[in-house]
Design an enzyme around this catalytic site. Sequence first.
Site, PDB file in Angstrom:
ATOM      1  N   LYS A  40      68.055  24.251  68.786  1.00 20.33           N
ATOM      2  CA  LYS A  40      69.188  23.324  68.707  1.00 20.33           C
ATOM      3  C   LYS A  40      70.498  24.030  68.354  1.00 20.33           C
ATOM      4  CE  LYS A  40      68.399  21.785  63.916  1.00 20.33           C
ATOM      5  NZ  LYS A  40      69.620  22.337  63.340  1.00 20.33           N
ATOM      6  N   THR A  41      70.438  25.051  67.490  1.00 18.20           N
ATOM      7  CA  THR A  41      71.670  25.753  67.123  1.00 18.20           C
ATOM      8  C   THR A  41      72.270  26.437  68.346  1.00 18.20           C
ATOM      9  OG1 THR A  41      70.832  26.125  64.890  1.00 18.20           O
ATOM     10  CG2 THR A  41      72.676  27.486  65.602  1.00 18.20           C
ATOM     11  N   ASP A 230      75.153  17.934  63.294  1.00 12.65           N
ATOM     12  CA  ASP A 230      73.814  18.528  63.248  1.00 12.65           C
ATOM     13  C   ASP A 230      72.975  17.813  62.186  1.00 12.65           C
ATOM     14  OD1 ASP A 230      71.710  20.244  63.716  1.00 12.65           O
ATOM     15  OD2 ASP A 230      72.548  21.895  62.541  1.00 12.65           O
ATOM     16  N   GLU A 231      71.658  17.885  62.304  1.00 16.06           N
ATOM     17  CA  GLU A 231      70.721  17.293  61.327  1.00 16.06           C
ATOM     18  C   GLU A 231      71.068  15.830  61.055  1.00 16.06           C
ATOM     19  OE1 GLU A 231      68.174  18.899  60.578  1.00 16.06           O
ATOM     20  OE2 GLU A 231      68.583  21.046  60.446  1.00 16.06           O
ATOM     21  N   GLN A 261      61.599  15.156  61.254  1.00 17.84           N
ATOM     22  CA  GLN A 261      61.896  16.050  60.133  1.00 17.84           C
ATOM     23  C   GLN A 261      62.820  15.386  59.109  1.00 17.84           C
ATOM     24  OE1 GLN A 261      62.282  20.398  61.126  1.00 17.84           O
ATOM     25  NE2 GLN A 261      62.463  19.634  63.217  1.00 17.84           N
ATOM     26  N   ARG A 615      56.798  25.500  60.254  1.00 13.40           N
ATOM     27  CA  ARG A 615      57.519  26.698  59.792  1.00 13.40           C
ATOM     28  C   ARG A 615      56.777  27.968  60.204  1.00 13.40           C
ATOM     29  NH1 ARG A 615      61.638  24.668  60.130  1.00 13.40           N
ATOM     30  NH2 ARG A 615      60.369  22.964  60.945  1.00 13.40           N
TER      31      ARG A 615
END
Length: 761
Positions: A40-41, A230-231, A261, A615
């Site tokens: 996504k970044t 973002d997020e 998330q 993770r």
Amino acid sequence: MTEKGTALQMILKGLNPPQRQAVESLDGPLLILAGAGSGKTRVLTHRMANLILQGKAAPDQILAVTFTNKAAREMESRIFKILADLNMPIYEPLWVSTFHSFCVRVLRNHITLLDYKPFFGIYDDSDQLSQIKKVMSALNINDKLFPAKTFKGRINHAKMLALSPDEVEKSSKLFLDQKTIEVYRMYEQEMKKANALDFGDLLYKTYELFRMYPDILSAYQDKFRYIMIDEYQDTNHIQYLLVQELARGHRNLCVVGDEDQSIYSWRGADISNILDFEKEFKDATVIKLEENYRSTQTIVNAATKVIQNNTERKDKTLFTSNEPGDKILVREEKSEYDEARWVVRRIEQLMAEGEGSYSDYAIFYRTNAQSRVIEEQLRTHGLPYKIVGGVRFYERMEIKDVLGYLKLSINPTDDMAFKRVINTPARGIGKTTVEKIEQLSMEQKISMMQAAQIACDNRAFNSGTTSKVRNFLLLMESLREQAADLNLLDFYQVVLERTEYVTRLKVEETPEAAARIENLEEFSNAMSQFMKERTEASLQNFLEEMALVSDVDSLDEDQNSVTLMTLHVSKGLEYPYVFVVGLEENLFPSFRSDEEDDGHSVEEERRLCYVGMTRARKKLHLTYARSRKVWGQEQFNPPSRFLKEIPAEFLQMSTALEAPGFVSRMSSRYADASASSWESKGFNDRKRSEASDFDSQSFPDYDEPGSAGLGKGMKVRHPTFGVGTVFETEGSGDQQKVSVLFSDQTIKKFVAKYARLERMS
């Protein structure tokens, strides 16, 4: 091909089709559902570069908001590099920041419109708390009866909902009692007088500015022609309101996030912000980034199966083109100590096989208190480690506070311990009083304890202060006497009771206070284990060992170390080798999630499990213990439901028990699994111990009850855990202990005399 076309091809190079679509979707509302590890970044930075390339906006006309300063710096750095590679270097600062940083920039320019002076201060949490205590003092509110932290939490919540004191009184969104409203109102007056804002104010005052001055809002709406958040699943209500205001005109709003998330509801995050985006923007383009570039197929598929049990989510399925990788290793151990030993041995074994360096390994847990046992084993085996997002167990404030009492109980000349505990928890002995005692002790070359006694005898303080200091001295005298008579664990309980340390924390009713109580519970487990392992388990020996731990426990944060952290802190990070420990009901998911019984809490716990699993890049280990100590008492909880949600094909079972409960329960479901699949090869280097048989325990007729009136098979009721059946009894009389199997299949062990178990007819 034109120069712009060539530049666009460079921007789009290496992107998969959904990523390309997101980078090329520039106008109107856009929802990017970005699964874990889906890049996504990269999409955000390349999309911003494309906006500039296409002439849609100048670099300073794009607002990009993320949730950490580190993420903001990384995003800004990537954008600079992309544009430099395209021969489009920029030199002015970008508007890439956190919500709080953005609001500070706005307020620096316009704070005078809210009747503040230009150079306002920003109060951190401790400053805010001190200001609230000052207000409470002015209002004659007793901090013992009404903890300042409770008022702080309520005030912050009101600001998160964008409600002033006057608006709270009229609002149906939030009910606050009149005393809280009174504190809130005076607190706001004092903050303005101090020309200061707290963290909540940074967002709330910016929103207030926009509401009060439409022209200011209009100027920022015109300035930021494109907005990217973002997020987005982690936004709270005031952040949502700010975004809506800024994007109302042009509606060029791109939000990126993953509802799977969303794990921060306890600090105000509202998952409905992302779930309802399409309802608010009916013409929104929705793009799903479902390809994971981080983890093996096994890890991705297993995590996907777990999260699919949630109902509060969008329809998306994570997949990867990475190699299948190893199966997820699930390990059953007898206790949390055995669990920690196994984790450390497993790391040693993998390292010996050439699998990475220490910094490639991470251990995640549900609560901070769980780190203590793991830290002990890492130290014992000489493995370097660091804790992220927290302090080492014995450096935590509540542990150091209680250690201060323990030290002063056997060494009254310990002035550092004296200074730490004389007003902890708060008993009204102020800084000036402590300074006078310290000065007297230096003048007469005596301990502060002796100086305090002399000061009281000589009436150096007013009667109120003298009384408070005398009460503290009497408390310490009593504790010194009991320290000589009681064993370590019993004395610890006396210290907590007499000082009211835990009682005060319970009254606060905050997540921070709950975490501190959990750490104090874990500290009692450390003492219990110390008594079990030492022939002379005196208080003095225990304190000496703790002192040695503190002396050698500071490690360079940059060194090659195993990383420890809570699952909440792990979000956004990744490691080749991950261990998630403590996968037991009532721990993970936490017992509070079942207590609330609204479904939402368990779903958030499942999202937390999903975050932890995703993770891991190469190998994932999930562990649980058959018994775990809480307040020095053994508790037996079944394996976490999340383990049972992972299909057998992705798991390799390993156990330290002969006939493990989880394995035997699951064996019928996994009938096609070979016998060898239940046992890990190569590192199970000790003889399996005898299995506990509590899963197959039948309940016989009533035994003869002991002096506490309880016997096997009896039905009892506990005020917290409800109805259960006595499973086992030990001892008699005042020393009788009973193990009770409750309706949720958890077993808890009590000292019958103190357990408040009600016998049922």
